[in-house]
Write a protein that holds these residues in place. Sequence first.
Motif, PDB file in Angstrom:
ATOM      1  N   ARG A 141      -5.355  -0.761  -2.846  1.00 23.01           N
ATOM      2  CA  ARG A 141      -5.682   0.639  -2.563  1.00 23.01           C
ATOM      3  C   ARG A 141      -4.446   1.519  -2.643  1.00 23.01           C
ATOM      4  N   TYR A 142      -3.352   1.079  -2.019  1.00 20.84           N
ATOM      5  CA  TYR A 142      -2.169   1.930  -1.982  1.00 20.84           C
ATOM      6  C   TYR A 142      -1.256   1.728  -3.191  1.00 20.84           C
ATOM      7  N   LEU A 143      -1.404   0.603  -3.893  1.00 21.01           N
ATOM      8  CA  LEU A 143      -0.693   0.462  -5.158  1.00 21.01           C
ATOM      9  C   LEU A 143      -1.265   1.419  -6.193  1.00 21.01           C
ATOM     10  N   ASN A 144      -2.538   1.767  -6.042  1.00 23.70           N
ATOM     11  CA  ASN A 144      -3.168   2.713  -6.948  1.00 23.70           C
ATOM     12  C   ASN A 144      -2.543   4.097  -6.853  1.00 23.70           C
ATOM     13  N   TRP A 145      -1.855   4.370  -5.749  1.00 20.44           N
ATOM     14  CA  TRP A 145      -1.118   5.630  -5.629  1.00 20.44           C
ATOM     15  C   TRP A 145       0.108   5.622  -6.544  1.00 20.44           C
ATOM     16  N   LEU A 146       0.695   4.442  -6.741  1.00 18.05           N
ATOM     17  CA  LEU A 146       1.908   4.334  -7.546  1.00 18.05           C
ATOM     18  C   LEU A 146       1.600   4.209  -9.024  1.00 18.05           C
ATOM     19  N   VAL A 147       0.609   3.397  -9.373  1.00 23.54           N
ATOM     20  CA  VAL A 147       0.213   3.201 -10.768  1.00 23.54           C
ATOM     21  C   VAL A 147      -1.279   3.518 -10.874  1.00 23.54           C
ATOM     22  N   PRO A 148      -1.644   4.778 -11.020  1.00 25.68           N
ATOM     23  CA  PRO A 148      -3.057   5.174 -10.992  1.00 25.68           C
ATOM     24  C   PRO A 148      -3.899   4.431 -12.022  1.00 25.68           C
ATOM     25  N   GLY A 149      -4.971   3.814 -11.542  1.00 19.49           N
ATOM     26  CA  GLY A 149      -5.917   3.139 -12.408  1.00 19.49           C
ATOM     27  C   GLY A 149      -5.489   1.779 -12.915  1.00 19.49           C
ATOM     28  N   GLN A 150      -4.309   1.313 -12.540  1.00 18.99           N
ATOM     29  CA  GLN A 150      -3.807   0.042 -13.063  1.00 18.99           C
ATOM     30  C   GLN A 150      -3.445  -0.941 -11.955  1.00 18.99           C
ATOM     31  N   SER A 151      -3.989  -0.754 -10.769  1.00 19.41           N
ATOM     32  CA  SER A 151      -3.647  -1.642  -9.664  1.00 19.41           C
ATOM     33  C   SER A 151      -4.364  -2.990  -9.761  1.00 19.41           C
ATOM     34  N   LYS A 152      -5.559  -3.029 -10.367  1.00 16.28           N
ATOM     35  CA  LYS A 152      -6.340  -4.259 -10.411  1.00 16.28           C
ATOM     36  C   LYS A 152      -5.622  -5.396 -11.139  1.00 16.28           C
ATOM     37  N   PRO A 153      -5.050  -5.171 -12.346  1.00 15.75           N
ATOM     38  CA  PRO A 153      -4.336  -6.280 -13.010  1.00 15.75           C
ATOM     39  C   PRO A 153      -3.153  -6.804 -12.196  1.00 15.75           C
ATOM     40  N   ILE A 154      -2.433  -5.901 -11.534  1.00 16.63           N
ATOM     41  CA  ILE A 154      -1.268  -6.326 -10.748  1.00 16.63           C
ATOM     42  C   ILE A 154      -1.713  -7.119  -9.523  1.00 16.63           C
ATOM     43  N   VAL A 155      -2.749  -6.626  -8.844  1.00 13.35           N
ATOM     44  CA  VAL A 155      -3.268  -7.338  -7.671  1.00 13.35           C
ATOM     45  C   VAL A 155      -3.836  -8.689  -8.068  1.00 13.35           C
ATOM     46  N   ALA A 156      -4.492  -8.762  -9.237  1.00 14.48           N
ATOM     47  CA  ALA A 156      -5.028 -10.039  -9.708  1.00 14.48           C
ATOM     48  C   ALA A 156      -3.912 -11.046  -9.951  1.00 14.48           C
ATOM     49  N   GLU A 157      -2.800 -10.567 -10.505  1.00 12.16           N
ATOM     50  CA  GLU A 157      -1.662 -11.462 -10.741  1.00 12.16           C
ATOM     51  C   GLU A 157      -1.058 -11.937  -9.425  1.00 12.16           C
ATOM     52  N   VAL A 158      -0.952 -11.029  -8.453  1.00 18.07           N
ATOM     53  CA  VAL A 158      -0.435 -11.412  -7.145  1.00 18.07           C
ATOM     54  C   VAL A 158      -1.377 -12.397  -6.456  1.00 18.07           C
ATOM     55  N   GLY A 159      -2.695 -12.163  -6.571  1.00 19.81           N
ATOM     56  CA  GLY A 159      -3.665 -13.091  -5.987  1.00 19.81           C
ATOM     57  C   GLY A 159      -3.608 -14.468  -6.626  1.00 19.81           C
ATOM     58  N   HIS A 160      -3.403 -14.513  -7.952  1.00 20.80           N
ATOM     59  CA  HIS A 160      -3.258 -15.801  -8.640  1.00 20.80           C
ATOM     60  C   HIS A 160      -2.019 -16.538  -8.155  1.00 20.80           C
ATOM     61  N   PHE A 161      -0.958 -15.777  -7.885  1.00 24.73           N
ATOM     62  CA  PHE A 161       0.260 -16.387  -7.359  1.00 24.73           C
ATOM     63  C   PHE A 161       0.029 -16.947  -5.963  1.00 24.73           C
ATOM     64  N   LEU A 162      -0.750 -16.223  -5.155  1.00 22.71           N
ATOM     65  CA  LEU A 162      -1.043 -16.700  -3.804  1.00 22.71           C
ATOM     66  C   LEU A 162      -1.821 -18.010  -3.829  1.00 22.71           C
ATOM     67  N   ASP A 163      -2.703 -18.159  -4.797  1.00 22.08           N
ATOM     68  CA  ASP A 163      -3.497 -19.390  -4.885  1.00 22.08           C
ATOM     69  C   ASP A 163      -2.636 -20.609  -5.197  1.00 22.08           C
TER      70      ASP A 163
END
Length: 305
Positions: free
Chosen positions: A73-95
Motif C-alpha cells: 500500500r505505501y510502496l505504491n506512494w513511491l512507485v505508483p502502479g508498480q508496487s505489486k511486482p516488487i511486493v511479489a518478489e519480496v514475498g518470494h524471498f520470504l518463502d
Amino acid sequence: MNLLNRRALAYVASHPMDFTVQCLKGFRANQGLLLAGAVAYYSLLSIVPLLMLVVVALSHVINQEELLLTVGRYLNWLVPGQSKPIVAEVGHFLDHRDLVGGVLVISMLFFSSLAFTVLENAMSVIFKHRVAIRRRHFLISAIMPYCYILSLGAGMLLVTLVAGSLQVLGEESVWLFGYHWSLNGVSGVLLYLLGLAGEVLVLSSIYLVMPVGRLSIWHALIGGVTAALLWEIARRILVWYFSTLSQVNVVYGSMTTAIIVMFSLEIGATLLLFGAQVISEFERVGRERPQRAAQPLTTEATQIK
C-alpha cells in the motif's frame, strides 16, 4: 535563529515568485537533475534489498500477509502502479528465507546503503555553504545508512500496526440519528492521512539527518511539506498517465516495470532534492537578501569550451 526565521518568512511571504525562481535557479546551478539521476539509479539498486531486510526482520513479529499488504500500500506512494511486482518478489524471498546465508545478508546491507551514500553526497552539493564550514566524520557517514535502515524498520512496524487497526475500524459501523453509518470511508481517509503524514516525516527526517551540521526541525519540515505536496501532485499525474496515455509496455516489453520504477524514482529524487534546495535558499534569505543566483558548478571540459 528566530530572527533569521522571521526575516526569511517575511521575504518569502512578500516575494513568493522571486523566492520560487531563486530556488529553481539554485537547483539548476547545482545540477539538480544530474544529482537526481544518480540518486534514482542507486535507489533502484537499493529498494528491493532494503525491503527484503526490513520485511524479514518484521515478519518475526507481524503476520506476513498483513505486512506485505501494508508494504504494498505505501510502496505504491513511491512507485505508483508498480508496487505489486516488487511486493511479489519480496514475498518470494520470504518463502525461501531459510536459504539466506551470511554473504547474502552482507551484500543486501551493502546495496541497501548505496542510495543513502549517494544522497548524502548530493545533499553536500546543495548545502555546500555548510560543507565549506564543517565536514562530517567518515565513520558517521559509514554507519548512518544502517542506523537509518533500523529507523525505517521501526517506522514500518508502527505503520503496520496502526494501518491494521484502521482496517479493522473500517469494518465497523455505527447507528446515528436512526441511520446506519459505515466507517469504511472514514478508515480510507485515515489511511490516506497516515500515509501522507508518514511521507512528510520521512522526508523531514532525511533533511534533518543528511545535510552536514545541525538543521532545525522547522526548516526540515518546510522541505518535507514542500517535497511531499509536489510529489502528491506528480504521483497523481503519473498514475493518470500510465493508466491512460502511456505506451511504455509496447516500447520496452518485459523491461516495462524497471523503466516505470526508474522514471518514478527519477521524479521523486528530483522533488526530494528540490525540497533540500528550498531549505538551502530559505537559510540564505534568512541571513541576507540574495542579489544574484548561485554560480553553477562547472567541469574542466566546460571551462575549456
